[in-house]
Motif scaffolding. Structure first.
Motif, mmCIF file in Angstrom:
data_model
loop_
_atom_site.group_PDB
_atom_site.id
_atom_site.type_symbol
_atom_site.label_atom_id
_atom_site.label_comp_id
_atom_site.label_asym_id
_atom_site.label_seq_id
_atom_site.Cartn_x
_atom_site.Cartn_y
_atom_site.Cartn_z
ATOM 1 N N TYR A 148 0.877 -1.200 0.252
ATOM 2 C CA TYR A 148 0.064 -0.010 0.111
ATOM 3 C C TYR A 148 0.810 1.424 -0.123
ATOM 4 C CZ TYR A 148 -4.011 -2.870 1.554
ATOM 5 O OH TYR A 148 -4.914 -3.882 1.692
ATOM 6 N N SER A 149 1.983 1.374 0.899
ATOM 7 C CA SER A 149 2.785 2.355 0.899
ATOM 8 C C SER A 149 3.506 2.673 -0.255
ATOM 9 C CB SER A 149 3.860 2.261 2.185
ATOM 10 O OG SER A 149 3.286 2.097 3.318
ATOM 11 N N MET A 150 3.758 1.678 -0.821
ATOM 12 C CA MET A 150 4.646 1.617 -2.187
ATOM 13 C C MET A 150 3.762 2.261 -3.197
ATOM 14 S SD MET A 150 7.517 -1.293 -3.491
ATOM 15 C CE MET A 150 8.203 -1.101 -2.150
ATOM 16 N N TYR A 151 2.615 2.077 -3.262
ATOM 17 C CA TYR A 151 1.819 2.379 -4.371
ATOM 18 C C TYR A 151 1.630 3.853 -4.099
ATOM 19 C CZ TYR A 151 -2.290 3.554 -6.827
ATOM 20 O OH TYR A 151 -3.175 4.143 -7.459
ATOM 21 N N TYR A 152 1.491 4.219 -2.952
ATOM 22 C CA TYR A 152 1.078 5.598 -2.622
ATOM 23 C C TYR A 152 2.399 6.557 -2.991
ATOM 24 C CZ TYR A 152 -3.409 6.126 -0.698
ATOM 25 O OH TYR A 152 -4.974 6.190 -0.749
ATOM 26 N N LEU A 153 3.657 5.868 -2.739
ATOM 27 C CA LEU A 153 4.884 6.578 -3.102
ATOM 28 C C LEU A 153 4.916 6.600 -4.680
ATOM 29 C CD1 LEU A 153 7.878 7.271 -2.351
ATOM 30 C CD2 LEU A 153 8.308 4.840 -2.659
ATOM 31 N N PHE A 154 4.573 5.649 -5.465
ATOM 32 C CA PHE A 154 4.664 5.811 -6.983
ATOM 33 C C PHE A 154 3.383 7.094 -7.220
ATOM 34 C CE2 PHE A 154 6.386 1.165 -7.206
ATOM 35 C CZ PHE A 154 7.536 1.805 -6.950
ATOM 36 N N ALA A 155 2.363 6.651 -6.885
ATOM 37 C CA ALA A 155 1.481 7.757 -6.912
ATOM 38 C C ALA A 155 1.596 9.302 -6.634
ATOM 39 C CB ALA A 155 0.174 7.441 -6.360
ATOM 40 N N SER A 156 2.661 9.391 -5.852
ATOM 41 C CA SER A 156 3.208 10.696 -5.289
ATOM 42 C C SER A 156 3.799 11.545 -6.427
ATOM 43 C CB SER A 156 3.962 10.540 -3.988
ATOM 44 O OG SER A 156 2.816 10.102 -3.165
ATOM 45 N N PHE A 157 4.364 10.905 -7.234
ATOM 46 C CA PHE A 157 5.211 11.372 -8.535
ATOM 47 C C PHE A 157 4.371 11.991 -9.429
ATOM 48 C CE2 PHE A 157 8.051 8.783 -6.605
ATOM 49 C CZ PHE A 157 9.403 9.338 -6.728
ATOM 50 N N GLN A 158 3.329 12.943 -8.919
ATOM 51 C CA GLN A 158 2.331 13.356 -9.949
ATOM 52 C C GLN A 158 1.976 14.983 -9.346
ATOM 53 O OE1 GLN A 158 -1.137 11.157 -11.091
ATOM 54 N NE2 GLN A 158 -0.239 9.374 -9.920
ATOM 55 N N SER A 159 1.831 15.815 -10.116
ATOM 56 C CA SER A 159 1.465 17.059 -9.572
ATOM 57 C C SER A 159 0.180 17.612 -10.451
ATOM 58 C CB SER A 159 2.475 18.096 -9.853
ATOM 59 O OG SER A 159 2.314 19.182 -9.034
ATOM 60 N N PRO A 160 -0.954 17.787 -9.625
ATOM 61 C CA PRO A 160 -1.224 17.891 -8.319
ATOM 62 C C PRO A 160 -1.333 16.364 -7.885
ATOM 63 C CG PRO A 160 -3.520 17.987 -9.644
ATOM 64 C CD PRO A 160 -2.203 18.185 -10.682
ATOM 65 N N LEU A 161 -1.283 16.174 -6.631
ATOM 66 C CA LEU A 161 -1.454 14.563 -6.114
ATOM 67 C C LEU A 161 -2.611 14.414 -6.681
ATOM 68 C CD1 LEU A 161 0.010 14.950 -2.623
ATOM 69 C CD2 LEU A 161 1.156 13.950 -4.515
ATOM 70 N N PRO A 162 -2.995 12.917 -6.965
ATOM 71 C CA PRO A 162 -4.123 12.280 -7.279
ATOM 72 C C PRO A 162 -5.414 12.208 -6.481
ATOM 73 C CG PRO A 162 -2.643 10.542 -7.056
ATOM 74 C CD PRO A 162 -1.786 11.956 -6.840
ATOM 75 N N ALA B 79 -0.970 -5.765 -6.553
ATOM 76 C CA ALA B 79 -0.136 -7.131 -6.584
ATOM 77 C C ALA B 79 1.141 -6.774 -7.220
ATOM 78 C CB ALA B 79 -0.923 -7.831 -7.661
ATOM 79 N N LEU B 80 1.280 -5.947 -8.067
ATOM 80 C CA LEU B 80 2.893 -5.440 -8.615
ATOM 81 C C LEU B 80 3.709 -4.872 -7.582
ATOM 82 C CD1 LEU B 80 2.007 -4.217 -12.179
ATOM 83 C CD2 LEU B 80 3.027 -6.378 -11.642
ATOM 84 N N CYS B 81 2.763 -4.263 -6.713
ATOM 85 C CA CYS B 81 3.631 -3.498 -5.410
ATOM 86 C C CYS B 81 3.956 -4.698 -4.606
ATOM 87 C CB CYS B 81 2.970 -2.420 -4.808
ATOM 88 S SG CYS B 81 2.816 -0.983 -5.884
#
Length: 606
Positions: A119-133, A210-212
């Motif tokens: 879960y944390s890793m998914y949010y980490l990857f999702a954080s590489f967006q601006s604005p945050l999703p 699942a990938l994370c």
């Protein structure tokens, strides 16, 4: 077991099992294992709920009364025998099932932890967006999503949403607040989890999770590929970097408007010392102490088993436990300073935005971070910290399983540590797949509720019972003195009081309290079906069933009458001694160990 000299080519005192390359790697592993997700997402809320700064009094007092003594005992046992949580029960063969229960519990706990890291890793990857999703209600949101409260006016039985624009005066008694979900809450449910309606609706695998999960398993396998040798090197980053991130988040947090109010509620002027008169506060302090130190899970014993024999594990235990508790307090300041700013932005009281667990780290805190300038940077830092904190604990839990397998079959598996670690990670990954379906969060909550709570209290209590009462606290003290030298009578009187009386009584009281106040698990207001609760109880039973099974097995294989059999299975086996012959001395000489044989001829490892 072969007698090996200390001055081997690889520098290890114990070349067969191996030792930590440096003492600091061992200390980092202890701290990394103890400091887990609970320090970040549970302690700040528990402290706030139980009086803020006042909670620190029972929290640190119970560390002295229960935490340090049990941590020291586990450390000493593992270092003395250089074995994991199964073979350490050669001291009390009848209770070797406790070690098997610890391993099963670790497997379930590893499965649960692996998913949370994903879960944390998914949010980490999702954080590489601006604005945050999750910063606003984007295309994934439904009509119930809103960043601001929705207020309507009850005009003659009709709800009018835009009554302020129509110059309608609405009495306060007719103002109705329509429940809405924040963008971060809907993002967590609808995008990250794709949550179903309940455990009955399993649904498909959520492939990004699942990938994370796969990536997490690969990272753990890579870190443990060469056992403690590779693990020790990884710790220099994974155990230390989170402290740097927490410091950065803390510095940023205290500069925000509203931060002072958040900290005041956490540990400050809003502290409520009258809470100390409530038994619930002391119970929460004891539970937080035992769970955050992972007492009874076998990790401390496993890590200590790779120490040099004469290492002073007492001071290691004191430093590691104080660091663990200090980290909890330290992280809480970073959490509450940001939550204080969040309450300021929304114009709500702090208590309305404070929460714990998944809601804190995946809903409330991301929502607060989204309100900051350069929000992706702060989100990346936070979720990288959360991921690393989880990985440190996961490394040790997988190592517990691997070490127990290698200790059970040393001739076959000693040289194949990389295959054992890889196999353990693959197995944990496969077990975690049901937890990344659309009903995955319900499975995670079920495991958390039935495999990582009161079950650990039973294992910790059996550990104290076995080594302090059956094996004998005086025998335990003599073993420890072989490692750290003789100590005074008063010194050991202090530790005896904790091991024999105070710590076991506290564990027993907490266990009884937990059963009396047991509440079936729920998630998001969704109750579990009867078959789900039955499965949860089966999970707990599967962990603990090995204890009576092994007791029965040992008694049946022993010789003589009932009392003779009981004495036999409570006598240390021939294999209970320091791993290396040079450390055994007269107390564990070959002749001394042979004298146990008539009483325990069949007390060989299962």
């Amino acid at each position: 077991m072969k007698n090996k000299d200390c001055d081997m080519d690889n520098g290890d005192e114990n070349p067969e099992r191996g030792n930590w390359t440096h003492k600091r790697e061992y200390m980092l592993s202890l701290i990394g294992y103890a400091v887990g997700l609970g320090n970040i997402w549970r302690f700040p809320y528990v402290a706030y709920k139980n009086g803020g700064g006042a909670f620190l009094i029972p929290y640190f007092l119970l560390l002295v009364l229960c935490g340090i003594p049990l941590f020291f005992m586990e450390n000493a046992i593992g270092q003395f025998c250089s074995q994991g949580p199964v073979n350490m029960w050669r001291a009390v063969p009848m209770l070797q099932g406790v070690g098997l229960s610890v391993v099963i519990g670790n497997i379930l706990m590893s499965t649960y932890y692996n998913v949370i890291i994903s879960y944390s890793m998914y949010y980490l990857f999702a954080s590489f967006q601006s604005p945050l999703p999750w910063s606003s209600c984007f295309s994934w949101a439904d009509s119930n999503c809103s960043s601001t409260p929705r207020v309507s006016c009850n005009v003659s039985g009709v709800l009018v949403a835009n009554w302020t624009q129509e110059n309608i005066t609405c009495p306060s008694t007719d103002v109705i607040t329509v429940p809405v979900q924040s963008p971060s809450e809907q993002y967590w449910d609808r995008v990250a989890l794709q949550r179903s309606s309940g455990l009955d609706e399993t649904g498909p695998i959520v492939w990004h999770l699942a990938l994370c999960l796969l990536l997490t398993s690969i990272l753990v396998a890579a870190a443990l590929f060469k056992g403690i040798k590779s693990y020790g090197k990884v710790l220099y980053f994974t155990a230390l970097f989170p402290y740097v991130v927490i410091l950065i988040l803390l510095i940023r947090g205290v500069t925000l408007e509203g931060a002072a109010e958040g900290i005041a509620y956490y540990i400050g002027s809003r502290s409520n010392f009258t809470k100390l008169t409530e038994p619930e506060v002391w119970k929460d302090a004891a539970i937080q102490t035992l769970y955050s130190l992972s007492i009874g899970m076998g990790g401390v014993t496993t890590l200590a088993s790779y120490n040099n024999f004469h290492n002073n594990m007492l001071w290691d235990s004191v430093v590691a436990t104080l660091t663990n508790h200090g980290t909890s307090v330290y992280a809480g300041f970073a959490i509450f300073s940001i939550l204080g700013h969040m309450s300021y932005v929304y114009g709500k009281p702090v208590e309305s935005v404070v929460t714990e667990g998944f809601s804190l780290v995946f809903i409330a805190y991301p929502d607060a971070l989204a309100k900051l300038p350069i929000s992706p940077l702060w989100s990346i830092l936070f979720f990288s910290m959360l991921t690393l904190v989880g990985l440190d604990t996961q490394f040790t839990m997988i190592e517990v399983t691997s070490s127990c397998l290698i200790d059970a079959f040393p001739e076959t598996l000693q040289s194949k540590h990389h295959f054992v670690s890889l196999g353990s990670c693959v197995f944990i990954f496969l077990l975690g797949l049901p937890c990344v379906t659309t009903a995955g969060i319900y499975w995670v909550t079920l495991i958390d509720h039935f495999a990582t709570s009161w079950v650990l209290l039973i294992l910790a209590y059996m550990e104290v019972l076995g080594f302090c009462y059956i094996y004998g606290v005086n025998n335990l003290i003599k073993d420890i003195e072989m490692m750290i030298g003789r100590k005074s009578f008063c010194f050991w009187l202090w530790w005896k009081a904790f091991w024999v009386l105070i710590s076991p009584c506290l564990i027993l009281v907490i266990f009884i309290w937990s059963l009396i106040n047991f509440v079936p698990p729920t998630y998001g207001g969704v109750e579990y079906p009867d078959w789900g609760l039955a499965l949860g109880w089966c999970m707990s039973a599967f962990i603990l069933i090995w204890i009576p099974l092994v007791i029965g097995y040992r008694l049946m294989r022993a010789e003589g009458g009932l009392l003779g059999r009981l004495k036999s299975v409570c006598t240390p086996s021939e294999d209970w001694h320091p791993y290396l012959e040079i450390h055994r001395g007269e107390r564990y000489s070959e002749e001394s160990c042979r004298q146990r044989k008539p009483l325990s001829t069949k007390n060989k490892p299962i």
